[in-house]
Design a protein around this motif. Structure first.
Motif, PDB file in Angstrom:
ATOM      1  N   TYR A 100       0.866  -1.122  -0.227  1.00 27.15           N
ATOM      2  CA  TYR A 100       0.115   0.024   0.041  1.00 27.15           C
ATOM      3  C   TYR A 100       1.028   1.311  -0.028  1.00 27.15           C
ATOM      4  O   TYR A 100       1.665   1.442   1.118  1.00 27.15           O
ATOM      5  N   LYS A 101       0.914   2.225  -1.004  1.00 26.56           N
ATOM      6  CA  LYS A 101       1.695   3.190  -1.388  1.00 26.56           C
ATOM      7  C   LYS A 101       0.896   4.397  -1.569  1.00 26.56           C
ATOM      8  O   LYS A 101       1.756   5.463  -1.862  1.00 26.56           O
ATOM      9  N   LYS A 102      -0.132   4.308  -1.091  1.00 25.87           N
ATOM     10  CA  LYS A 102      -0.938   5.600  -1.182  1.00 25.87           C
ATOM     11  C   LYS A 102      -0.689   6.612   0.161  1.00 25.87           C
ATOM     12  O   LYS A 102      -0.182   5.875   0.995  1.00 25.87           O
ATOM     13  N   ASP A 103      -1.292   7.489   0.249  1.00 25.48           N
ATOM     14  CA  ASP A 103      -1.369   8.303   1.502  1.00 25.48           C
ATOM     15  C   ASP A 103      -2.343   8.010   2.631  1.00 25.48           C
ATOM     16  O   ASP A 103      -3.346   8.449   2.348  1.00 25.48           O
ATOM     17  N   ALA A 104      -1.971   7.244   3.459  1.00 24.30           N
ATOM     18  CA  ALA A 104      -3.002   6.540   4.372  1.00 24.30           C
ATOM     19  C   ALA A 104      -3.534   7.673   5.259  1.00 24.30           C
ATOM     20  O   ALA A 104      -4.622   7.513   5.534  1.00 24.30           O
ATOM     21  N   LYS A 105      -2.917   8.746   5.670  1.00 20.50           N
ATOM     22  CA  LYS A 105      -3.488   9.672   6.529  1.00 20.50           C
ATOM     23  C   LYS A 105      -4.439  10.451   5.862  1.00 20.50           C
ATOM     24  O   LYS A 105      -5.678  10.848   6.461  1.00 20.50           O
ATOM     25  N   PHE A 106      -4.465  10.451   4.672  1.00 15.19           N
ATOM     26  CA  PHE A 106      -5.584  11.041   3.682  1.00 15.19           C
ATOM     27  C   PHE A 106      -6.783  10.189   3.600  1.00 15.19           C
ATOM     28  O   PHE A 106      -7.851  10.572   3.352  1.00 15.19           O
ATOM     29  N   TYR A 107      -6.314   8.978   3.251  1.00 16.12           N
ATOM     30  CA  TYR A 107      -7.363   7.892   2.828  1.00 16.12           C
ATOM     31  C   TYR A 107      -8.169   7.349   3.809  1.00 16.12           C
ATOM     32  O   TYR A 107      -9.316   7.058   3.573  1.00 16.12           O
TER      33      TYR A 107
END
Length: 250
Positions: A100-107
């Protein structure tokens, strides 16, 4: 597996609630004193703020992910086949950052906010003001601008605009701005149509959401993409232990 556990917890709590119903006295707040009258009517149409505040756990499936949120603490777990991520009340975590390489804090709470409209617009620290009606296919939808006091949430400069059907009091549209990445106030609005509702434990929650293109005057014109669908929704007065939202050890 967690969905099965949630179902079991819901069943146990439902039985307990029935046994205690005659003993419990609920002190209701007059929501019209806290929210604009028309917005309070929208809350009532969708199940009522007082009833919503009794709920503790929300779960739904979005694409290949199962989302579970504690409605009071906003702790969250998102489980997929190859990864999981969440918020344990203090930190946002990801099980495997190589997958998982997306922005977890945003998602991690992005779709939670969209899905729990209009109830999430009753959070503390919100400022309400009337806004210009939105128009679509010759019909006008009155609305309210939702802004936040300083230091509320991770993006206090974000704004939401809720529009409703004044005949049915159902929420119909949501416009919003995003400042999370830039940290700068933005006037660029995205628009979502809310017109596909389902009854989830007595509450009207969206079965799907559709992002729309908009005219230069800001009014929606046509769908921008296929609807985003929410399936297997569960809403309960039961809650999980704190460990449920902690990053897995392996």
């Amino acid at each position: 597996m967690r969905k099965v556990v949630l179902l079991i917890v819901i069943a146990v709590v439902s039985i307990a609630c029935k046994n205690e119903a005659k003993k419990e006295v609920v002190q209701k707040e007059t929501i019209s004193e806290k929210y604009p009258k028309a917005l309070a009517a929208v809350f009532d149409k969708h199940g009522g703020i007082d009833n919503w505040q009794k709920m503790k756990t929300l779960s739904y499936t979005l694409k290949n992910e199962e989302h579970t949120t504690d409605l009071h603490s906003r702790k969250t777990v998102i489980n997929a086949k190859e990864y999981s991520l969440g918020f344990d009340g203090k930190d946002v975590w990801v099980s495997d950052t190589s997958v998982y390489k997306k922005d977890a804090k945003f998602y991690y709470n992005l779709y939670f906010y969209f899905y729990t409209m209009p109830f999430v617009l009753a959070d503390d620290g919100i400022v309400y003001s009337e806004t210009k009606p939105l128009e679509f296919e010759g019909k006008k939808y009155p609305g309210f601008k939702i802004s936040y006091n300083e230091n509320v949430g991770s993006s206090p400069d974000d704004n939401y605009f809720i529009y409703y059907d004044e005949t049915t009091n159902e929420m119909s549209w949501l416009a919003y701005t995003v400042t999370y990445h830039s940290k700068k106030v933005s006037n660029k609005k995205s628009i979502i149509r809310y017109n596909d509702w389902q009854n989830v434990n007595g509450f009207l929650l969206p079965k799907s959401l559709t992002w729309y293109k908009k005219h230069e005057n800001g009014n929606p014109t046509e769908p921008a993409r296929e609807p985003t669908k929410f399936v297997l929704p569960l809403l309960s007065e039961a809650s999980f232990d704190a460990d449920f939202y902690v990053k897995p050890t392996k």
